[in-house]
Design a protein around this motif. Sequence first.
Motif, PDB file in Angstrom:
ATOM      1  N   LYS A 263       2.076  62.773  23.353  1.00  0.00           N
ATOM      2  CA  LYS A 263       1.193  62.236  22.313  1.00  0.00           C
ATOM      3  C   LYS A 263       1.714  60.909  21.792  1.00  0.00           C
ATOM      4  CE  LYS A 263      -0.531  63.188  17.665  1.00  0.00           C
ATOM      5  NZ  LYS A 263      -0.570  64.155  16.537  1.00  0.00           N
ATOM      6  N   PHE A 264       3.024  60.828  21.553  1.00  0.00           N
ATOM      7  CA  PHE A 264       3.605  59.620  20.990  1.00  0.00           C
ATOM      8  C   PHE A 264       3.963  58.597  22.064  1.00  0.00           C
ATOM      9  CE2 PHE A 264       5.166  62.581  17.461  1.00  0.00           C
ATOM     10  CZ  PHE A 264       4.018  62.350  16.722  1.00  0.00           C
ATOM     11  N   TYR A 265       4.142  59.069  23.285  1.00  0.00           N
ATOM     12  CA  TYR A 265       4.589  58.163  24.340  1.00  0.00           C
ATOM     13  C   TYR A 265       3.460  57.302  24.878  1.00  0.00           C
ATOM     14  CZ  TYR A 265       7.525  56.643  28.219  1.00  0.00           C
ATOM     15  OH  TYR A 265       8.271  55.884  29.083  1.00  0.00           O
ATOM     16  N   TYR A 266       2.322  57.916  25.109  1.00  0.00           N
ATOM     17  CA  TYR A 266       1.248  57.211  25.790  1.00  0.00           C
ATOM     18  C   TYR A 266       0.085  56.806  24.885  1.00  0.00           C
ATOM     19  CZ  TYR A 266       3.554  58.896  30.027  1.00  0.00           C
ATOM     20  OH  TYR A 266       4.468  59.156  31.006  1.00  0.00           O
TER      21      TYR A 266
ATOM     22  N   ILE B  21       4.374  47.338  14.478  1.00  0.00           N
ATOM     23  CA  ILE B  21       4.063  47.051  15.877  1.00  0.00           C
ATOM     24  C   ILE B  21       5.324  47.283  16.698  1.00  0.00           C
ATOM     25  CG2 ILE B  21       3.302  45.293  17.509  1.00  0.00           C
ATOM     26  CD1 ILE B  21       1.799  43.967  15.195  1.00  0.00           C
ATOM     27  N   GLU B  22       5.294  48.321  17.516  1.00  0.00           N
ATOM     28  CA  GLU B  22       6.463  48.687  18.321  1.00  0.00           C
ATOM     29  C   GLU B  22       6.442  47.959  19.656  1.00  0.00           C
ATOM     30  OE1 GLU B  22       8.649  52.644  20.251  1.00  0.00           O
ATOM     31  OE2 GLU B  22       6.676  52.815  19.311  1.00  0.00           O
ATOM     32  N   ILE B  23       7.558  47.365  20.020  1.00  0.00           N
ATOM     33  CA  ILE B  23       7.702  46.674  21.307  1.00  0.00           C
ATOM     34  C   ILE B  23       8.669  47.467  22.180  1.00  0.00           C
ATOM     35  CG2 ILE B  23       8.442  44.556  22.469  1.00  0.00           C
ATOM     36  CD1 ILE B  23       7.671  43.002  20.005  1.00  0.00           C
ATOM     37  N   ARG B  24       8.279  47.668  23.435  1.00  0.00           N
ATOM     38  CA  ARG B  24       9.122  48.355  24.410  1.00  0.00           C
ATOM     39  C   ARG B  24       9.503  47.393  25.528  1.00  0.00           C
ATOM     40  NH1 ARG B  24       5.518  53.939  25.078  1.00  0.00           N
ATOM     41  NH2 ARG B  24       5.746  54.665  22.916  1.00  0.00           N
ATOM     42  N   SER B  25      10.604  47.666  26.194  1.00  0.00           N
ATOM     43  CA  SER B  25      11.008  46.811  27.322  1.00  0.00           C
ATOM     44  C   SER B  25      11.404  47.692  28.503  1.00  0.00           C
ATOM     45  CB  SER B  25      12.163  45.887  26.927  1.00  0.00           C
ATOM     46  OG  SER B  25      13.366  46.603  26.723  1.00  0.00           O
ATOM     47  N   TRP B  26      11.217  47.134  29.701  1.00  0.00           N
ATOM     48  CA  TRP B  26      11.438  47.877  30.940  1.00  0.00           C
ATOM     49  C   TRP B  26      12.203  46.990  31.915  1.00  0.00           C
ATOM     50  CZ3 TRP B  26       9.008  52.560  30.086  1.00  0.00           C
ATOM     51  CH2 TRP B  26       8.016  52.563  29.099  1.00  0.00           C
ATOM     52  N   GLY B  27      13.028  47.631  32.745  1.00  0.00           N
ATOM     53  CA  GLY B  27      13.761  46.911  33.778  1.00  0.00           C
ATOM     54  C   GLY B  27      15.258  46.969  33.549  1.00  0.00           C
ATOM     55  N   ASP B  28      15.988  47.635  34.443  1.00  0.00           N
ATOM     56  CA  ASP B  28      17.431  47.764  34.290  1.00  0.00           C
ATOM     57  C   ASP B  28      18.109  46.537  34.891  1.00  0.00           C
ATOM     58  OD1 ASP B  28      20.055  48.478  34.087  1.00  0.00           O
ATOM     59  OD2 ASP B  28      19.809  50.494  34.900  1.00  0.00           O
ATOM     60  N   THR B  29      18.296  45.518  34.099  1.00  0.00           N
ATOM     61  CA  THR B  29      18.881  44.262  34.576  1.00  0.00           C
ATOM     62  C   THR B  29      20.391  44.334  34.686  1.00  0.00           C
ATOM     63  OG1 THR B  29      18.844  43.463  32.288  1.00  0.00           O
ATOM     64  CG2 THR B  29      16.994  42.856  33.694  1.00  0.00           C
ATOM     65  N   GLN B  30      21.025  45.371  34.162  1.00  0.00           N
ATOM     66  CA  GLN B  30      22.472  45.500  34.311  1.00  0.00           C
ATOM     67  C   GLN B  30      22.831  45.952  35.720  1.00  0.00           C
ATOM     68  OE1 GLN B  30      23.622  48.105  31.048  1.00  0.00           O
ATOM     69  NE2 GLN B  30      24.215  46.353  29.800  1.00  0.00           N
ATOM     70  N   ARG B  31      22.084  46.883  36.253  1.00  0.00           N
ATOM     71  CA  ARG B  31      22.342  47.346  37.611  1.00  0.00           C
ATOM     72  C   ARG B  31      21.771  46.413  38.658  1.00  0.00           C
ATOM     73  NH1 ARG B  31      21.329  53.926  37.578  1.00  0.00           N
ATOM     74  NH2 ARG B  31      22.837  54.428  35.923  1.00  0.00           N
ATOM     75  N   ASN B  32      20.715  45.724  38.331  1.00  0.00           N
ATOM     76  CA  ASN B  32      20.026  44.890  39.310  1.00  0.00           C
ATOM     77  C   ASN B  32      19.556  43.615  38.624  1.00  0.00           C
ATOM     78  OD1 ASN B  32      18.436  43.737  41.286  1.00  0.00           O
ATOM     79  ND2 ASN B  32      17.351  45.625  41.800  1.00  0.00           N
ATOM     80  N   GLN B  33      20.259  42.516  38.869  1.00  0.00           N
ATOM     81  CA  GLN B  33      19.936  41.264  38.193  1.00  0.00           C
ATOM     82  C   GLN B  33      18.583  40.692  38.600  1.00  0.00           C
ATOM     83  OE1 GLN B  33      22.259  37.851  39.446  1.00  0.00           O
ATOM     84  NE2 GLN B  33      22.827  38.874  41.369  1.00  0.00           N
ATOM     85  N   TYR B  34      18.010  41.172  39.695  1.00  0.00           N
ATOM     86  CA  TYR B  34      16.724  40.652  40.156  1.00  0.00           C
ATOM     87  C   TYR B  34      15.536  41.376  39.526  1.00  0.00           C
ATOM     88  CZ  TYR B  34      19.512  38.285  43.695  1.00  0.00           C
ATOM     89  OH  TYR B  34      20.431  37.486  44.331  1.00  0.00           O
TER      90      TYR B  34
ATOM     91  N   TYR C 289       7.684  43.618  28.980  1.00  0.00           N
ATOM     92  CA  TYR C 289       7.531  44.010  27.585  1.00  0.00           C
ATOM     93  C   TYR C 289       6.125  44.572  27.376  1.00  0.00           C
ATOM     94  CZ  TYR C 289      11.737  41.237  26.875  1.00  0.00           C
ATOM     95  OH  TYR C 289      13.013  40.741  26.963  1.00  0.00           O
ATOM     96  N   SER C 290       6.044  45.573  26.525  1.00  0.00           N
ATOM     97  CA  SER C 290       4.743  46.153  26.227  1.00  0.00           C
ATOM     98  C   SER C 290       4.655  46.480  24.745  1.00  0.00           C
ATOM     99  CB  SER C 290       4.502  47.424  27.058  1.00  0.00           C
ATOM    100  OG  SER C 290       5.322  48.477  26.603  1.00  0.00           O
ATOM    101  N   VAL C 291       3.427  46.562  24.253  1.00  0.00           N
ATOM    102  CA  VAL C 291       3.186  46.940  22.855  1.00  0.00           C
ATOM    103  C   VAL C 291       2.316  48.194  22.807  1.00  0.00           C
ATOM    104  CG1 VAL C 291       3.477  44.659  21.867  1.00  0.00           C
ATOM    105  CG2 VAL C 291       1.246  45.318  22.757  1.00  0.00           C
ATOM    106  N   VAL C 292       2.458  49.024  23.829  1.00  0.00           N
ATOM    107  CA  VAL C 292       1.732  50.293  23.883  1.00  0.00           C
ATOM    108  C   VAL C 292       2.683  51.381  23.381  1.00  0.00           C
ATOM    109  CG1 VAL C 292       0.599  51.942  25.403  1.00  0.00           C
ATOM    110  CG2 VAL C 292       0.374  49.497  25.839  1.00  0.00           C
ATOM    111  N   PRO C 293       2.241  52.291  22.511  1.00  0.00           N
ATOM    112  CA  PRO C 293       0.874  52.438  21.992  1.00  0.00           C
ATOM    113  C   PRO C 293       0.592  51.444  20.870  1.00  0.00           C
ATOM    114  CG  PRO C 293       2.298  54.098  21.051  1.00  0.00           C
ATOM    115  CD  PRO C 293       3.141  53.332  22.018  1.00  0.00           C
TER     116      PRO C 293
END
Length: 358
Positions: free
Chosen positions: A264-267, A82-95, A100-104
């Motif tokens: 194919k692998f991304y989505y 089960i692959e987990i991905r994360s989004w959001g550049d918190t280093q450049r922007n603390q807000y 988190y997503s588990v797609v695909p």
Amino acid sequence: MAAPGPYMAGQITGPVPPLPPGQLLYYTPQPSPHAQVTWIPTSIADTYSEPTPFLTKFPIFSELPVELRLRIWQFAAHPRIIEIRSWGDTQRNQYTPIKYSVVPHRPPSILHINSESRAEGLRIYKRVKIGVSTTVMDPNRTYVPWRHHPHNPYTPYNRWRQDSFVFPLAFPYPPVELYIDYSRDTIYLGPEFRSQHLQSFLTTTGDGFELGEVQNLALDRKLWVGSQQGRWEFLRNSLYSLRLRPLKTLYIVPDDELNYLNDKFYYKPHTISLLEPAITYKFKPEGQTEYAKTVVENLGEWFERLWVDSGREAPVVRVKSVRRDGRRMGDFREGLWEVQRMLGDMRVWKNWVPAQST
């Protein structure tokens, strides 16, 4: 007793001095990129065979004794990655809120065959929330949707944009839910899981405790190599926090590649496999005649030392080679040697004592 050898930030030229608990000394990773490396074939063939065709119908299945049917349903609950991905550049922007997503991802097939298989599947699998570490909100702060937040670069001018105003926080994304059998499934923090999120994801406790019963955890290469400045706090603190979980096996995955995740692998949902590698290695640092310990051996000793009073056995560290729908991704040798080169001899890790234990 002789004084410690000379050292400075960014480089160690002699013995590592004793460090206060929790303190980190930055250093140039060892071994040298010019180390003599020997790659050794293993007895495990580096192949991926397509599953053997099987019958799709078994008309008398319903006539089998119920005990046998339930036993067959248990075998149908295959181990998954089960692959987990994360989004959001918190280093450049603390807000920036973290998502988190588990797609695909495909839910266990046993849950949607018939009522009997689903009942057995619900006994095997537990519904787990991923992303709870970011959902706890401070009742004393103001929250607004991220699409209206003044620090969102795509937000037009709005009423929050005042120099003297204490910026509100963005509403966190809700956690995602999925079915997991921790005894069978492996959680994989892959190439799309940001390094900057690793520590908060694994070290948060209380209501934000993630993966509380995880037994098998895999980390992509980029989570192991740290930063070019030799900073390891996020990785080391994250690994130490695994003491709170019944972790049995920790995998290094050196050959997955974000750049190779085509559409194919991304989505789209696809099968991720972690295979035993066909090669292993040993090496001699430049200028030495004796073989040095590999990163797997050093990590194993580090876990043994810090788990000795935890009441649990230290996790086993292993290397796995990734396949997506049976297809190779990156270069296994290059990725594994990068992990070895960046973690080096782990001399600072060996002297490290967690601050909370003092």
